[in-house]
Design an enzyme around this catalytic site. Structure first.
Site, PDB file in Angstrom:
ATOM      1  N   ARG A  87      10.472   1.683   2.884  1.00 50.16           N
ATOM      2  CA  ARG A  87      11.885   1.502   2.554  1.00 50.16           C
ATOM      3  C   ARG A  87      12.595   2.857   2.400  1.00 50.16           C
ATOM      4  NH1 ARG A  87      12.537  -2.767  -2.052  1.00 50.16           N
ATOM      5  NH2 ARG A  87      14.689  -2.614  -1.284  1.00 50.16           N
ATOM      6  N   ALA A 110      13.002  -0.701 -10.341  1.00 46.29           N
ATOM      7  CA  ALA A 110      13.681   0.580 -10.072  1.00 46.29           C
ATOM      8  C   ALA A 110      13.197   1.707 -10.993  1.00 46.29           C
ATOM      9  CB  ALA A 110      15.188   0.407 -10.196  1.00 46.29           C
ATOM     10  N   TYR A 112      12.937  -9.632  -0.838  1.00 45.84           N
ATOM     11  CA  TYR A 112      12.031 -10.086  -1.902  1.00 45.84           C
ATOM     12  C   TYR A 112      11.619 -11.550  -1.783  1.00 45.84           C
ATOM     13  CZ  TYR A 112      13.542  -5.687  -3.970  1.00 45.84           C
ATOM     14  OH  TYR A 112      13.801  -4.355  -4.177  1.00 45.84           O
ATOM     15  N   ARG A 115      18.034 -12.818  -5.323  1.00 45.85           N
ATOM     16  CA  ARG A 115      18.349 -11.415  -5.074  1.00 45.85           C
ATOM     17  C   ARG A 115      17.775 -10.950  -3.731  1.00 45.85           C
ATOM     18  NH1 ARG A 115      14.620  -6.747  -7.718  1.00 45.85           N
ATOM     19  NH2 ARG A 115      15.899  -5.009  -7.050  1.00 45.85           N
ATOM     20  N   HIS A 138       4.185  -3.985  -6.497  1.00 44.33           N
ATOM     21  CA  HIS A 138       5.518  -4.216  -5.926  1.00 44.33           C
ATOM     22  C   HIS A 138       5.448  -5.359  -4.920  1.00 44.33           C
ATOM     23  CE1 HIS A 138       6.982  -0.503  -7.671  1.00 44.33           C
ATOM     24  NE2 HIS A 138       5.887   0.086  -7.224  1.00 44.33           N
ATOM     25  N   LEU A 139       6.521  -6.127  -4.868  1.00 40.05           N
ATOM     26  CA  LEU A 139       6.611  -7.207  -3.872  1.00 40.05           C
ATOM     27  C   LEU A 139       6.805  -6.625  -2.469  1.00 40.05           C
ATOM     28  CD1 LEU A 139       9.040  -9.196  -6.091  1.00 40.05           C
ATOM     29  CD2 LEU A 139       6.883 -10.156  -5.296  1.00 40.05           C
ATOM     30  N   GLU A 164      -0.142  -0.633 -10.712  1.00 38.66           N
ATOM     31  CA  GLU A 164       1.253  -0.663 -10.253  1.00 38.66           C
ATOM     32  C   GLU A 164       1.387  -1.709  -9.148  1.00 38.66           C
ATOM     33  OE1 GLU A 164       2.634   3.118  -8.781  1.00 38.66           O
ATOM     34  OE2 GLU A 164       4.448   2.237  -7.923  1.00 38.66           O
ATOM     35  N   ASN A 205       5.113  -4.173 -12.671  1.00 41.42           N
ATOM     36  CA  ASN A 205       6.135  -3.982 -11.645  1.00 41.42           C
ATOM     37  C   ASN A 205       7.334  -3.382 -12.361  1.00 41.42           C
ATOM     38  OD1 ASN A 205       8.018  -3.954  -9.655  1.00 41.42           O
ATOM     39  ND2 ASN A 205       7.682  -6.062  -8.959  1.00 41.42           N
ATOM     40  N   PRO A 260      13.558  -4.227 -14.402  1.00 35.33           N
ATOM     41  CA  PRO A 260      14.930  -4.679 -14.200  1.00 35.33           C
ATOM     42  C   PRO A 260      15.168  -5.420 -12.891  1.00 35.33           C
ATOM     43  CG  PRO A 260      14.745  -2.310 -13.922  1.00 35.33           C
ATOM     44  CD  PRO A 260      13.454  -2.770 -14.513  1.00 35.33           C
ATOM     45  N   ASN A 261      15.999  -6.448 -12.992  1.00 27.94           N
ATOM     46  CA  ASN A 261      16.470  -7.256 -11.858  1.00 27.94           C
ATOM     47  C   ASN A 261      15.428  -8.221 -11.304  1.00 27.94           C
ATOM     48  OD1 ASN A 261      19.129  -6.021 -11.756  1.00 27.94           O
ATOM     49  ND2 ASN A 261      18.065  -4.193 -11.030  1.00 27.94           N
TER      50      ASN A 261
END
Ligand code: DQA
Length: 144
Positions: free
Chosen positions: A106, A76, A22, A17, A99-100, A97, A73, A9-10
């Protein structure tokens, strides 16, 4: 080698965004980079995005017998989805897995990945390059 890239999502909003987190690269641009590199590595890729958890679950299930590796990826859903975790465990296709951003640097809720225990490994924090590193890991998953 056939590799399925799944984006949650997103991620369709990349480029617009939270650019400070990102970056400015769109998902289409990431896909183009991955395709270019994949062609050099003689691997076939499919690249998809969905905002729907169930659709991602279905795509993981349907990958059996069609793809050698999944690069995921989960966005969320990484931090919430037992359904995605169970799908990865059930399908038995090695999953990487990705992630950017560096999820460990975080918020606390991002530091927990429900899918990490059923993935081969995690690549996080390298921006677009996370996807290229994941592609290289996928191609070499059986020792090169
Ligand atoms: C993300 C990190 C997740 O925590 C977040 O929900 C995303 C993107 C990343 O690629 O950095 O949507 O997966």
């Amino acid at each position: 080698m056939k590799i399925l890239f799944l984006n949650g999502p997103n991620l369709n909003l990349l480029g617009r965004r939270e650019r400070e987190v990102y970056g400015r690269t769109t998902l289409a641009e990431i896909e183009a980079e991955v395709r270019k590199r994949a062609a050099n590595l003689r691997s076939k890729i499919e690249f998809r995005q969905s905002n729907l958890e169930g659709e991602l679950v279905s795509w993981i299930q349907e990958a059996r017998g069609k793809f050698d590796v999944i690069v995921l990826n989960a966005a969320a859903y990484t931090h919430t989805s037992i359904a995605l975790r169970d799908a990865i465990a059930a399908v038995g296709i090695p999953t990487i897995e990705v992630h950017l951003s560096n999820v460990h640097a975080r918020e606390r809720f991002r530091q927990k990945s429900l899918i990490a225990p059923v993935c081969v490994g995690q690549i996080t924090g390298f921006g677009t390059n996370s996807y290229i590193l994941a592609l290289e890991a996928a191609v070499n998953i059986n020792g090169g």
